[in-house]
Design an enzyme around this catalytic site. Structure first.
Site, PDB file in Angstrom:
ATOM      1  N   ASP A   1       0.395  16.030  14.220  1.00 62.97           N
ATOM      2  CA  ASP A   1       0.963  15.822  12.886  1.00 62.97           C
ATOM      3  C   ASP A   1      -0.155  15.698  11.852  1.00 62.97           C
ATOM      4  O   ASP A   1      -0.062  14.888  10.931  1.00 62.97           O
ATOM      5  CB  ASP A   1       1.835  14.558  12.919  1.00 62.97           C
ATOM      6  CG  ASP A   1       2.740  14.429  11.697  1.00 62.97           C
ATOM      7  OD1 ASP A   1       3.044  15.457  11.058  1.00 62.97           O
ATOM      8  OD2 ASP A   1       3.133  13.281  11.373  1.00 62.97           O
TER       9      ASP A   1
ATOM     10  N   CYS B   1       3.467  -0.756   4.532  1.00 70.48           N
ATOM     11  CA  CYS B   1       2.071  -1.080   4.720  1.00 70.48           C
ATOM     12  C   CYS B   1       1.581  -1.965   3.584  1.00 70.48           C
ATOM     13  O   CYS B   1       1.803  -1.646   2.413  1.00 70.48           O
ATOM     14  CB  CYS B   1       1.295   0.234   4.757  1.00 70.48           C
ATOM     15  SG  CYS B   1      -0.131   0.168   5.789  1.00 70.48           S
TER      16      CYS B   1
ATOM     17  N   GLY C   1       6.241   4.440   4.721  1.00 68.57           N
ATOM     18  CA  GLY C   1       6.339   5.680   5.489  1.00 68.57           C
ATOM     19  C   GLY C   1       7.768   5.877   5.917  1.00 68.57           C
ATOM     20  O   GLY C   1       8.694   5.386   5.272  1.00 68.57           O
ATOM     21  N   GLY C   2       7.978   6.602   7.018  1.00 66.12           N
ATOM     22  CA  GLY C   2       9.319   6.833   7.531  1.00 66.12           C
ATOM     23  C   GLY C   2      10.040   5.520   7.818  1.00 66.12           C
ATOM     24  O   GLY C   2      11.133   5.280   7.303  1.00 66.12           O
ATOM     25  N   PHE C   3       9.417   4.671   8.611  1.00 66.94           N
ATOM     26  CA  PHE C   3      10.029   3.401   8.993  1.00 66.94           C
ATOM     27  C   PHE C   3       9.121   2.221   8.751  1.00 66.94           C
ATOM     28  O   PHE C   3       9.546   1.079   8.823  1.00 66.94           O
ATOM     29  CB  PHE C   3      10.454   3.447  10.467  1.00 66.94           C
ATOM     30  CG  PHE C   3      11.429   4.543  10.730  1.00 66.94           C
ATOM     31  CD1 PHE C   3      12.774   4.348  10.453  1.00 66.94           C
ATOM     32  CD2 PHE C   3      11.009   5.782  11.176  1.00 66.94           C
ATOM     33  CE1 PHE C   3      13.682   5.372  10.645  1.00 66.94           C
ATOM     34  CE2 PHE C   3      11.906   6.815  11.377  1.00 66.94           C
ATOM     35  CZ  PHE C   3      13.258   6.606  11.107  1.00 66.94           C
ATOM     36  N   ALA C   4       7.863   2.522   8.484  1.00 68.40           N
ATOM     37  CA  ALA C   4       6.882   1.451   8.330  1.00 68.40           C
ATOM     38  C   ALA C   4       6.647   1.140   6.859  1.00 68.40           C
ATOM     39  O   ALA C   4       6.830   1.994   5.997  1.00 68.40           O
ATOM     40  CB  ALA C   4       5.574   1.882   8.967  1.00 68.40           C
TER      41      ALA C   4
ATOM     42  N   LYS D   1     -13.098  -9.924   4.997  1.00 69.60           N
ATOM     43  CA  LYS D   1     -12.761  -8.511   5.221  1.00 69.60           C
ATOM     44  C   LYS D   1     -11.263  -8.256   5.036  1.00 69.60           C
ATOM     45  O   LYS D   1     -10.430  -8.933   5.637  1.00 69.60           O
ATOM     46  CB  LYS D   1     -13.186  -8.095   6.628  1.00 69.60           C
ATOM     47  CG  LYS D   1     -13.250  -6.580   6.782  1.00 69.60           C
ATOM     48  CD  LYS D   1     -13.670  -6.161   8.171  1.00 69.60           C
ATOM     49  CE  LYS D   1     -12.507  -6.302   9.133  1.00 69.60           C
ATOM     50  NZ  LYS D   1     -12.831  -5.921  10.496  1.00 69.60           N
TER      51      LYS D   1
ATOM     52  N   LEU E   1       0.826  -1.215   0.000  1.00 68.69           N
ATOM     53  CA  LEU E   1       0.000   0.000   0.000  1.00 68.69           C
ATOM     54  C   LEU E   1       0.856   1.259   0.000  1.00 68.69           C
ATOM     55  O   LEU E   1       0.506   2.264  -0.596  1.00 68.69           O
ATOM     56  CB  LEU E   1      -0.917   0.006   1.221  1.00 68.69           C
ATOM     57  CG  LEU E   1      -2.040  -1.025   1.237  1.00 68.69           C
ATOM     58  CD1 LEU E   1      -2.630  -1.158   2.623  1.00 68.69           C
ATOM     59  CD2 LEU E   1      -3.114  -0.643   0.221  1.00 68.69           C
ATOM     60  N   GLY E   2       1.981   1.204   0.713  1.00 63.48           N
ATOM     61  CA  GLY E   2       2.853   2.376   0.749  1.00 63.48           C
ATOM     62  C   GLY E   2       3.937   2.227   1.791  1.00 63.48           C
ATOM     63  O   GLY E   2       3.907   1.312   2.615  1.00 63.48           O
TER      64      GLY E   2
HETATM   65  P1  ADP Z   1       4.738   6.301   8.840  1.00 60.19           P
HETATM   66  O1  ADP Z   1       4.150   6.276  10.240  1.00 60.19           O
HETATM   67  O2  ADP Z   1       6.025   5.552   8.756  1.00 60.19           O
HETATM   68  O3  ADP Z   1       4.785   7.661   8.229  1.00 60.19           O
HETATM   69  P2  ADP Z   1       2.256   5.839   7.459  1.00 60.19           P
HETATM   70  O4  ADP Z   1       1.250   5.596   8.539  1.00 60.19           O
HETATM   71  O5  ADP Z   1       2.239   7.165   6.807  1.00 60.19           O
HETATM   72  O6  ADP Z   1       3.712   5.452   7.950  1.00 60.19           O
HETATM   73  O7  ADP Z   1       2.036   4.699   6.366  1.00 60.19           O
HETATM   74  C1  ADP Z   1       2.845   4.615   5.222  1.00 60.19           C
HETATM   75  C2  ADP Z   1       1.976   4.466   3.982  1.00 60.19           C
HETATM   76  O8  ADP Z   1       1.183   3.290   4.080  1.00 60.19           O
HETATM   77  C3  ADP Z   1       0.982   5.603   3.817  1.00 60.19           C
HETATM   78  O9  ADP Z   1       1.510   6.670   3.106  1.00 60.19           O
HETATM   79  C4  ADP Z   1      -0.143   4.921   3.042  1.00 60.19           C
HETATM   80  O10 ADP Z   1       0.173   4.892   1.670  1.00 60.19           O
HETATM   81  C5  ADP Z   1      -0.123   3.523   3.574  1.00 60.19           C
HETATM   82  N1  ADP Z   1      -1.108   3.322   4.659  1.00 60.19           N
HETATM   83  C6  ADP Z   1      -0.957   3.558   5.987  1.00 60.19           C
HETATM   84  N2  ADP Z   1      -2.054   3.231   6.687  1.00 60.19           N
HETATM   85  C7  ADP Z   1      -2.963   2.770   5.783  1.00 60.19           C
HETATM   86  C8  ADP Z   1      -4.320   2.253   5.866  1.00 60.19           C
HETATM   87  N3  ADP Z   1      -4.959   2.160   7.036  1.00 60.19           N
HETATM   88  N4  ADP Z   1      -4.916   1.870   4.726  1.00 60.19           N
HETATM   89  C9  ADP Z   1      -4.268   1.969   3.536  1.00 60.19           C
HETATM   90  N5  ADP Z   1      -3.014   2.425   3.380  1.00 60.19           N
HETATM   91  C10 ADP Z   1      -2.357   2.827   4.482  1.00 60.19           C
END
Ligand code: ADP
Length: 326
Positions: free
Chosen positions: A165, A58, A53-56, A68, A50-51
């Site tokens: 944030d 998804c 993030g900084g360290f995560a 579901k 899905l994407g």
């Molecule tokens: P970080 O805390 O490392 O910034 P994010 O929470 O922004 O990470 O998640 C990273 C990416 O994962 C997001 O930019 C988005 O694309 C995807 N993502 C995060 N949470 C969800 C969700 N609940 N449903 C769909 N995509 C998600």
């Protein structure tokens, strides 16, 4: 060509450095260990990315035997203390939230040295993606999303949580195109009510020289939580114009412009977009000094919300229109 080669090499190195922080892609099946409420554990089938993030990272996922779909947010367990702490705070705060405009937290577990958060799936990207693609939203759409975000802020603040944030990239869209606040990585617990009384009692035993007056004034709330209202002001401006109001090439310049409230609405002559006086006024109220910013109830009572059409539900055909050729 030599410079170019060096540049690509540097970029590649940077990429591997970044990937070191991110966990490796998960296997096709991830097992949640048995727990009190699920004695046999559960296996998640992992779907598409899905994407990041900084360290995560998804991924989409689905518990075996269930239809579901969920989002699996994955972070390496062995991270530097600071990141580990940030993730723990995120987990603790997010798991206590339950609101229709906040990404629902389902569970958390550890598997093969990674922490997994099982979250409500938001399959339509973030508000930022939509606003960029659409180059700004219409005023009815802005009314719709502002009310949803203000509702989520009211809920968080009532629970003593400041998000800290809020931005379009942290607001995701569910399958009905509703806004859901996600990513509680910088959220903090606000000291109010009982905690504040306890703190007052304990701090008053110590030296009073260092205590801020707002701690001493009974019943007077601090304004820390008003940072989220400022962010909502920026979000409303950006939804209308597709750019944040203080955008500049350097951080210092952004801060300077924010401090001076140095922003301009696109002129009605050069842009095709009409922005109402009510919308401009609403943004201005949210960008005042902290003690003058409106709370969520006051925000949704602003004339902007009654001066025009207010959708009852998001038009899920947006997505289809966006995908269709011009
Ligand atoms: P970080 O805390 O490392 O910034 P994010 O929470 O922004 O990470 O998640 C990273 C990416 O994962 C997001 O930019 C988005 O694309 C995807 N993502 C995060 N949470 C969800 C969700 N609940 N449903 C769909 N995509 C998600």
């Amino acid at each position: 060509p030599r410079v170019h080669e060096l540049k690509t090499k540097a970029a590649a190195q940077l990429k591997t450095a970044k990937d070191k922080e991110h966990p490796p892609p998960p296997p096709n099946n991830v097992a949640e260990p048995p727990s009190a409420d699920r004695k046999d554990g559960v296996v998640y089938q992992v779907g598409k990315l899905l994407g990041k993030g900084g360290f995560a990272i998804c991924y989409e996922g689905k518990a075996a035997g269930q239809s579901k779909r969920v989002a699996l947010k994955i972070v390496k367990s062995q991270m530097p203390t600071k990141i580990e702490q940030k993730f723990q705070t995120e987990l603790q705060i997010h798991s206590k939230m339950r609101h229709q405009n906040i990404v629902q937290f389902h569970r958390a577990f550890t598997f093969e040295s990674c922490t997994y958060l099982v979250l409500e799936l938001c399959p339509n990207g973030s508000l930022m993606d939509m606003v960029k693609r659409r180059k700004g939203l219409t005023e009815p759409e802005v009314r719709f999303y502002s009310v949803q975000i203000a509702g989520a802020i009211k809920y968080m603040h009532a629970k003593g949580i400041i998000h800290r944030d809020l931005k379009m990239g942290n607001i995701f869209l569910d399958k009905h195109m509703n806004a859901k606040i996600g990513d509680f990585g910088l959220a903090a617990l606000l000291l109010t009510g009982k905690d504040m009384q306890v703190m007052r009692r304990t701090t008053l035993c110590g030296t009073p020289n260092y205590i801020a007056p707002e701690i001493l004034e009974k019943g007077k709330k601090g304004h820390d939580h008003m940072v989220d209202i400022w962010s909502l002001g920026i979000i409303v401006f950006a939804m209308l114009t597709s750019k944040p109001p203080f955008q500049s090439s350097t951080t210092d310049e952004i801060y300077r412009r924010a401090k001076d409230r140095d922003y301009e609405w696109p002129s009605s002559e050069t842009s095709q977009k009409y922005i109402s006086q009510e919308a401009k006024d609403l943004v201005a109220t949210m960008l005042q000094d902290a003690d003058r910013r409106p709370d969520p109830d006051t925000i949704v009572a602003h004339p902007f919300f009654t001066s025009g059409y207010m959708p009852v539900a998001a038009d899920i055909n947006y997505k289809l229109r966006e995908l269709a050729p011009e």
